[in-house]
Design a protein around this motif. Structure first.
Motif, PDB file in Angstrom:
ATOM      1  N   PRO A  90      69.235 -10.694  31.241  1.00 48.67           N
ATOM      2  CA  PRO A  90      68.348 -11.462  30.366  1.00 48.67           C
ATOM      3  C   PRO A  90      67.702 -10.597  29.282  1.00 48.67           C
ATOM      4  O   PRO A  90      67.407  -9.426  29.496  1.00 48.67           O
ATOM      5  N   VAL A  91      67.507 -11.197  28.125  1.00 46.43           N
ATOM      6  CA  VAL A  91      66.838 -10.524  27.008  1.00 46.43           C
ATOM      7  C   VAL A  91      65.345 -10.798  27.148  1.00 46.43           C
ATOM      8  O   VAL A  91      64.919 -11.944  27.149  1.00 46.43           O
ATOM      9  N   LEU A  92      64.562  -9.731  27.276  1.00 40.90           N
ATOM     10  CA  LEU A  92      63.120  -9.876  27.452  1.00 40.90           C
ATOM     11  C   LEU A  92      62.328  -9.383  26.248  1.00 40.90           C
ATOM     12  O   LEU A  92      61.160  -9.704  26.102  1.00 40.90           O
ATOM     13  N   ASP A  93      62.964  -8.606  25.402  1.00 34.94           N
ATOM     14  CA  ASP A  93      62.294  -8.019  24.242  1.00 34.94           C
ATOM     15  C   ASP A  93      62.643  -8.820  22.984  1.00 34.94           C
ATOM     16  O   ASP A  93      63.817  -9.077  22.709  1.00 34.94           O
ATOM     17  N   ILE A  94      61.633  -9.200  22.223  1.00 35.97           N
ATOM     18  CA  ILE A  94      61.849 -10.048  21.048  1.00 35.97           C
ATOM     19  C   ILE A  94      62.664  -9.321  19.974  1.00 35.97           C
ATOM     20  O   ILE A  94      63.480  -9.940  19.284  1.00 35.97           O
ATOM     21  N   SER A  95      62.495  -8.027  19.829  1.00 29.04           N
ATOM     22  CA  SER A  95      63.284  -7.269  18.848  1.00 29.04           C
ATOM     23  C   SER A  95      64.762  -7.275  19.235  1.00 29.04           C
ATOM     24  O   SER A  95      65.638  -7.427  18.377  1.00 29.04           O
ATOM     25  N   HIS A  96      65.034  -7.132  20.513  1.00 27.65           N
ATOM     26  CA  HIS A  96      66.409  -7.182  21.009  1.00 27.65           C
ATOM     27  C   HIS A  96      66.997  -8.572  20.785  1.00 27.65           C
ATOM     28  O   HIS A  96      68.150  -8.716  20.377  1.00 27.65           O
ATOM     29  N   ALA A  97      66.205  -9.603  21.038  1.00 19.26           N
ATOM     30  CA  ALA A  97      66.663 -10.979  20.841  1.00 19.26           C
ATOM     31  C   ALA A  97      67.012 -11.224  19.373  1.00 19.26           C
ATOM     32  O   ALA A  97      68.042 -11.827  19.063  1.00 19.26           O
ATOM     33  N   ALA A  98      66.178 -10.740  18.476  1.00 15.60           N
ATOM     34  CA  ALA A  98      66.441 -10.909  17.043  1.00 15.60           C
ATOM     35  C   ALA A  98      67.724 -10.191  16.645  1.00 15.60           C
ATOM     36  O   ALA A  98      68.509 -10.703  15.844  1.00 15.60           O
ATOM     37  N   ALA A  99      67.954  -9.005  17.207  1.00 16.81           N
ATOM     38  CA  ALA A  99      69.173  -8.257  16.897  1.00 16.81           C
ATOM     39  C   ALA A  99      70.408  -8.986  17.406  1.00 16.81           C
ATOM     40  O   ALA A  99      71.444  -9.014  16.734  1.00 16.81           O
ATOM     41  N   ILE A 100      70.303  -9.604  18.553  1.00 20.02           N
ATOM     42  CA  ILE A 100      71.430 -10.360  19.118  1.00 20.02           C
ATOM     43  C   ILE A 100      71.748 -11.568  18.243  1.00 20.02           C
ATOM     44  O   ILE A 100      72.911 -11.848  17.957  1.00 20.02           O
ATOM     45  N   LEU A 101      70.724 -12.278  17.805  1.00 14.17           N
ATOM     46  CA  LEU A 101      70.942 -13.486  17.011  1.00 14.17           C
ATOM     47  C   LEU A 101      71.486 -13.162  15.625  1.00 14.17           C
ATOM     48  O   LEU A 101      72.285 -13.924  15.078  1.00 14.17           O
ATOM     49  N   ASN A 158      68.885 -16.017  25.126  1.00 12.07           N
ATOM     50  CA  ASN A 158      69.260 -16.059  26.538  1.00 12.07           C
ATOM     51  C   ASN A 158      70.113 -17.276  26.896  1.00 12.07           C
ATOM     52  O   ASN A 158      70.405 -17.489  28.070  1.00 12.07           O
ATOM     53  N   SER A 159      70.508 -18.037  25.908  1.00 12.92           N
ATOM     54  CA  SER A 159      71.299 -19.242  26.180  1.00 12.92           C
ATOM     55  C   SER A 159      72.719 -18.883  26.618  1.00 12.92           C
ATOM     56  O   SER A 159      73.196 -17.762  26.429  1.00 12.92           O
ATOM     57  N   ALA A 160      73.398 -19.846  27.188  1.00  7.22           N
ATOM     58  CA  ALA A 160      74.775 -19.655  27.650  1.00  7.22           C
ATOM     59  C   ALA A 160      75.714 -19.327  26.500  1.00  7.22           C
ATOM     60  O   ALA A 160      76.759 -18.718  26.701  1.00  7.22           O
ATOM     61  N   TYR A 161      75.351 -19.709  25.298  1.00  4.81           N
ATOM     62  CA  TYR A 161      76.196 -19.448  24.132  1.00  4.81           C
ATOM     63  C   TYR A 161      76.481 -17.958  23.977  1.00  4.81           C
ATOM     64  O   TYR A 161      77.583 -17.557  23.633  1.00  4.81           O
ATOM     65  N   TYR A 162      75.486 -17.122  24.234  1.00  6.16           N
ATOM     66  CA  TYR A 162      75.647 -15.673  24.076  1.00  6.16           C
ATOM     67  C   TYR A 162      76.174 -15.004  25.343  1.00  6.16           C
ATOM     68  O   TYR A 162      76.635 -13.874  25.304  1.00  6.16           O
ATOM     69  N   SER A 163      76.096 -15.662  26.477  1.00  5.53           N
ATOM     70  CA  SER A 163      76.669 -15.194  27.759  1.00  5.53           C
ATOM     71  C   SER A 163      76.392 -13.723  28.054  1.00  5.53           C
ATOM     72  O   SER A 163      77.303 -12.950  28.352  1.00  5.53           O
ATOM     73  N   LEU A 164      75.142 -13.328  27.958  1.00 10.88           N
ATOM     74  CA  LEU A 164      74.787 -11.935  28.236  1.00 10.88           C
ATOM     75  C   LEU A 164      74.660 -11.720  29.747  1.00 10.88           C
ATOM     76  O   LEU A 164      74.253 -12.625  30.483  1.00 10.88           O
ATOM     77  N   SER A 165      74.989 -10.533  30.204  1.00 11.74           N
ATOM     78  CA  SER A 165      74.960 -10.259  31.638  1.00 11.74           C
ATOM     79  C   SER A 165      73.542 -10.019  32.163  1.00 11.74           C
ATOM     80  O   SER A 165      73.290 -10.184  33.348  1.00 11.74           O
TER      81      SER A 165
END
Length: 96
Positions: free
Chosen positions: A68-79, A59-66
């Motif tokens: 917020p990421v609330l699901d850990i699986s989604h967060a892992a996929a983004i990273l 959810n950091s500014a580095y990824y600039s998503l429109s």
């Protein structure tokens, strides 16, 4: 002091800390092509501080998503695998 003398003095005195078990397990999962993000997310969720760290980075500014990421699986996929691996090592070594 030369290198050999230094090695002799330090022999048996230096040890690297081992990473926590959950981090080692997640690292293995990252390198297993049969493991999906859902399974990875479930394992990440077993460690609340690690979950919080992954969500904070996703959810950091580095990824600039429109949204917020609330699901850990989604967060892992983004990273992605490389960033997740780096983050796991960093968190693991900070916790030792």
């Amino acid at each position: 002091m030369n290198t050999q003398a230094l090695k002799g003095k330090l022999a048996g005195k230096l040890t690297l800390p081992s990473l926590p078990e959950v981090i080692v397990k997640i690292q293995k999962m990252l390198h297993d092509p049969s493991v999906g993000m859902r399974e990875l997310g479930e394992e990440l969720a077993s460690d609340p501080p690690l979950t919080a760290r992954v969500l904070r980075v996703a959810n950091s500014a580095y990824y600039s998503l429109s949204v917020p990421v609330l699901d850990i699986s989604h967060a892992a996929a983004i990273l992605g695998m490389d960033t997740m691996n780096t983050l796991l090592i960093q968190v693991g070594l900070n916790n030792v």
